[in-house]
Design a protein around this motif. Structure first.
Motif, PDB file in Angstrom:
ATOM      1  N   TYR A  71     -32.078 -32.397 -11.273  1.00 32.74           N
ATOM      2  CA  TYR A  71     -31.654 -32.570 -12.560  1.00 32.74           C
ATOM      3  C   TYR A  71     -31.188 -34.124 -12.709  1.00 32.74           C
ATOM      4  CZ  TYR A  71     -29.783 -27.893 -12.090  1.00 32.74           C
ATOM      5  OH  TYR A  71     -29.835 -26.338 -11.891  1.00 32.74           O
ATOM      6  N   GLN A  80     -34.309 -31.832 -16.363  1.00 33.49           N
ATOM      7  CA  GLN A  80     -34.234 -30.635 -15.472  1.00 33.49           C
ATOM      8  C   GLN A  80     -35.728 -30.489 -14.999  1.00 33.49           C
ATOM      9  OE1 GLN A  80     -32.088 -27.356 -16.319  1.00 33.49           O
ATOM     10  NE2 GLN A  80     -32.814 -25.977 -14.359  1.00 33.49           N
ATOM     11  N   VAL A  93     -38.283 -28.290 -17.219  1.00 30.19           N
ATOM     12  CA  VAL A  93     -37.491 -27.165 -17.580  1.00 30.19           C
ATOM     13  C   VAL A  93     -36.735 -27.535 -18.956  1.00 30.19           C
ATOM     14  CG1 VAL A  93     -35.562 -25.483 -17.246  1.00 30.19           C
ATOM     15  CG2 VAL A  93     -37.068 -26.349 -15.195  1.00 30.19           C
ATOM     16  N   GLY A 102     -33.397 -22.599 -10.096  1.00 26.40           N
ATOM     17  CA  GLY A 102     -32.953 -23.053 -11.455  1.00 26.40           C
ATOM     18  C   GLY A 102     -32.489 -21.966 -12.281  1.00 26.40           C
ATOM     19  N   THR A 103     -32.533 -20.630 -11.454  1.00 27.73           N
ATOM     20  CA  THR A 103     -32.401 -19.469 -12.288  1.00 27.73           C
ATOM     21  C   THR A 103     -30.871 -18.904 -12.346  1.00 27.73           C
ATOM     22  OG1 THR A 103     -32.678 -18.270 -10.397  1.00 27.73           O
ATOM     23  CG2 THR A 103     -34.881 -18.812 -11.825  1.00 27.73           C
ATOM     24  N   GLY A 104     -30.187 -19.914 -12.516  1.00 27.33           N
ATOM     25  CA  GLY A 104     -28.730 -19.532 -12.421  1.00 27.33           C
ATOM     26  C   GLY A 104     -28.001 -19.031 -11.226  1.00 27.33           C
ATOM     27  N   GLY A 105     -26.996 -19.054 -11.067  1.00 28.23           N
ATOM     28  CA  GLY A 105     -26.043 -18.639  -9.879  1.00 28.23           C
ATOM     29  C   GLY A 105     -26.236 -19.379  -8.590  1.00 28.23           C
ATOM     30  N   ASN A 106     -26.647 -20.572  -8.906  1.00 30.85           N
ATOM     31  CA  ASN A 106     -26.756 -21.695  -7.647  1.00 30.85           C
ATOM     32  C   ASN A 106     -25.865 -22.818  -7.741  1.00 30.85           C
ATOM     33  OD1 ASN A 106     -29.400 -20.567  -5.923  1.00 30.85           O
ATOM     34  ND2 ASN A 106     -29.757 -20.370  -8.077  1.00 30.85           N
ATOM     35  N   THR A 107     -25.235 -23.182  -6.541  1.00 31.31           N
ATOM     36  CA  THR A 107     -24.375 -24.333  -6.412  1.00 31.31           C
ATOM     37  C   THR A 107     -25.141 -25.553  -6.642  1.00 31.31           C
ATOM     38  OG1 THR A 107     -22.913 -23.131  -4.946  1.00 31.31           O
ATOM     39  CG2 THR A 107     -22.748 -25.383  -5.117  1.00 31.31           C
ATOM     40  N   ILE A 108     -24.639 -26.517  -7.629  1.00 24.89           N
ATOM     41  CA  ILE A 108     -25.492 -27.824  -7.827  1.00 24.89           C
ATOM     42  C   ILE A 108     -24.747 -28.804  -7.026  1.00 24.89           C
ATOM     43  CG2 ILE A 108     -25.907 -29.353  -9.531  1.00 24.89           C
ATOM     44  CD1 ILE A 108     -25.718 -27.005 -11.565  1.00 24.89           C
ATOM     45  N   TYR A 109     -25.592 -29.526  -6.466  1.00 25.00           N
ATOM     46  CA  TYR A 109     -24.935 -30.774  -5.546  1.00 25.00           C
ATOM     47  C   TYR A 109     -25.519 -32.164  -6.140  1.00 25.00           C
ATOM     48  CZ  TYR A 109     -24.259 -26.996  -2.045  1.00 25.00           C
ATOM     49  OH  TYR A 109     -23.867 -25.755  -1.494  1.00 25.00           O
ATOM     50  N   PHE A 110     -24.625 -33.049  -5.905  1.00 25.18           N
ATOM     51  CA  PHE A 110     -24.759 -34.290  -6.833  1.00 25.18           C
ATOM     52  C   PHE A 110     -24.737 -35.445  -5.702  1.00 25.18           C
ATOM     53  CE2 PHE A 110     -24.402 -34.110 -11.508  1.00 25.18           C
ATOM     54  CZ  PHE A 110     -23.880 -32.665 -11.546  1.00 25.18           C
ATOM     55  N   GLY A 111     -25.825 -36.258  -6.010  1.00 28.64           N
ATOM     56  CA  GLY A 111     -25.819 -37.685  -5.316  1.00 28.64           C
ATOM     57  C   GLY A 111     -24.623 -38.520  -5.823  1.00 28.64           C
ATOM     58  N   ASN A 165     -23.547 -17.431 -16.660  1.00 24.18           N
ATOM     59  CA  ASN A 165     -24.256 -16.951 -15.189  1.00 24.18           C
ATOM     60  C   ASN A 165     -23.465 -17.645 -14.313  1.00 24.18           C
ATOM     61  OD1 ASN A 165     -25.979 -15.023 -16.073  1.00 24.18           O
ATOM     62  ND2 ASN A 165     -27.651 -16.570 -16.090  1.00 24.18           N
ATOM     63  N   ASN A 166     -23.127 -18.570 -14.358  1.00 23.21           N
ATOM     64  CA  ASN A 166     -22.521 -19.774 -13.382  1.00 23.21           C
ATOM     65  C   ASN A 166     -21.303 -20.408 -14.061  1.00 23.21           C
ATOM     66  OD1 ASN A 166     -22.251 -21.233 -11.049  1.00 23.21           O
ATOM     67  ND2 ASN A 166     -24.143 -22.119 -11.190  1.00 23.21           N
ATOM     68  N   GLN A 187     -18.778 -23.689 -12.168  1.00 20.14           N
ATOM     69  CA  GLN A 187     -18.481 -24.583 -11.031  1.00 20.14           C
ATOM     70  C   GLN A 187     -17.465 -25.569 -11.442  1.00 20.14           C
ATOM     71  OE1 GLN A 187     -22.900 -25.375  -9.412  1.00 20.14           O
ATOM     72  NE2 GLN A 187     -21.425 -26.265  -8.385  1.00 20.14           N
ATOM     73  N   GLN A 245     -18.580 -40.058  -7.212  1.00 15.20           N
ATOM     74  CA  GLN A 245     -19.107 -38.845  -6.770  1.00 15.20           C
ATOM     75  C   GLN A 245     -18.571 -37.609  -7.242  1.00 15.20           C
ATOM     76  OE1 GLN A 245     -21.325 -38.939  -3.479  1.00 15.20           O
ATOM     77  NE2 GLN A 245     -21.766 -37.032  -4.152  1.00 15.20           N
ATOM     78  N   ASN A 305     -18.483 -30.768  -5.167  1.00 11.79           N
ATOM     79  CA  ASN A 305     -18.034 -29.272  -5.564  1.00 11.79           C
ATOM     80  C   ASN A 305     -16.949 -28.765  -4.783  1.00 11.79           C
ATOM     81  OD1 ASN A 305     -20.724 -28.128  -6.799  1.00 11.79           O
ATOM     82  ND2 ASN A 305     -21.494 -29.093  -4.876  1.00 11.79           N
ATOM     83  N   TYR A 349     -17.743 -22.458  -6.750  1.00 15.05           N
ATOM     84  CA  TYR A 349     -18.794 -21.696  -7.389  1.00 15.05           C
ATOM     85  C   TYR A 349     -18.303 -20.661  -7.768  1.00 15.05           C
ATOM     86  CZ  TYR A 349     -22.491 -18.689  -8.109  1.00 15.05           C
ATOM     87  OH  TYR A 349     -23.433 -17.687  -8.745  1.00 15.05           O
ATOM     88  N   GLU A 395     -23.346 -22.660 -16.758  1.00 15.97           N
ATOM     89  CA  GLU A 395     -24.697 -22.448 -17.081  1.00 15.97           C
ATOM     90  C   GLU A 395     -24.712 -21.033 -18.031  1.00 15.97           C
ATOM     91  OE1 GLU A 395     -27.192 -22.103 -13.658  1.00 15.97           O
ATOM     92  OE2 GLU A 395     -26.455 -23.801 -12.876  1.00 15.97           O
ATOM     93  N   TYR A 451     -30.769 -21.665 -18.515  1.00 17.61           N
ATOM     94  CA  TYR A 451     -29.946 -22.220 -17.282  1.00 17.61           C
ATOM     95  C   TYR A 451     -29.701 -23.760 -17.232  1.00 17.61           C
ATOM     96  CZ  TYR A 451     -31.351 -17.501 -16.121  1.00 17.61           C
ATOM     97  OH  TYR A 451     -31.808 -16.161 -16.235  1.00 17.61           O
TER      98      TYR A 451
END
Lengths: 115, 110
Positions: A33, A48, A55, A98-107, B30-31, B33, B42, B45, B48, B90, B96
């Motif tokens: 993303y 995305q 996407v 990217g199908t939902g249900g996943n933790t997103i991590y940022f730089g 669905n999600n 966070q 920065q 997280n 979740y 999401e 999503y």
């Protein structure tokens, strides 16, 4: 595990110049993303990618912004020509899918100032 | 698209105080966070949590998906808790696309 890497961290350019930001996601993360965060606001999704396919890019100003993710790994976001209102932090993030249900991590973000 | 509202927008606390941050969303998700954005920008997280309750040290979060809200609790706040707290959702139903609220800006004074 290495995090999401971004460069450069800071950039100052004059309006009408161009700039490019680079992102390397967490290894094995299929989804990448790019977000734009203007001071005082929440991050806004620009584009995305799922592997090397787009996407969603509905909020990407396509007349001046472009992004690519060659080979489904690294990504580059380019702005040309830059406007004053493009001053913001550009955040790259990744998730396993990217199908939902996943933790997103940022730089750490790339801070852009357009003068 | 889905709307995400966070409250309060700003919060100032004395060290040691407790607080509750709220995130309301307009559609099923669905999600969800929670993130903490530190003074250097920065985004970290925290949780979740698409439903249920989780705890991590002095922080805990509860999401009631059927009523479309989530709460973040901070107990015994410390100066290092200062920053902006965001929730991101999401939406379910095939799109999503993670959408952020405007955040709650927290300042904890010593």
């Amino acid at each position: 595990e290495a995090g999401v890497a971004q460069s450069p961290r800071y950039k100052i350019i004059e309006k009408r110049q161009s700039v490019a930001f680079w992102c390397n996601p967490i290894s094995g993360h299929a989804t990448l993303y790019w977000y734009q965060q203007i001071l005082g606001q929440g991050p806004k999704l620009l584009i995305q990618f799922q592997n090397n396919g787009v996407v969603d890019d509905s909020q990407l100003p396509k007349d001046r912004f472009s992004a690519e993710r060659l080979k489904g790994v690294d990504s580059t976001l380019k702005i040309q020509p830059a406007k004053l209102e493009d001053s913001a932090v550009y955040l790259c993030a990744s998730s396993r899918t990217g199908t939902g249900g996943n933790t997103i991590y940022f730089g750490e973000g790339s801070w852009l100032t357009v003068v | 698209g889905i709307q995400v509202e966070q409250s309060p927008p700003d919060l100032i606390l004395q060290e040691g105080a407790n607080s509750t941050l709220r995130c309301n969303f307009s559609d099923s998700v669905n999600n969800l966070q929670w993130f903490h954005q530190n003074p250097w920008g920065q985004l970290i997280n925290l949780f979740y949590i698409p439903s249920g309750t989780k705890q991590n040290g002095r922080l805990s979060a509860t999401t009631v998906a059927t009523e479309r809200y989530s709460l973040l609790y901070i107990s015994s706040s410390q100066t290092t808790d200062s920053g902006v707290y965001f929730c991101a959702v999401e939406p379910s139903g095939g799109s999503y696309i993670p959408t952020f609220g405007r955040g709650t800006s927290l300042i904890v004074h010593p």
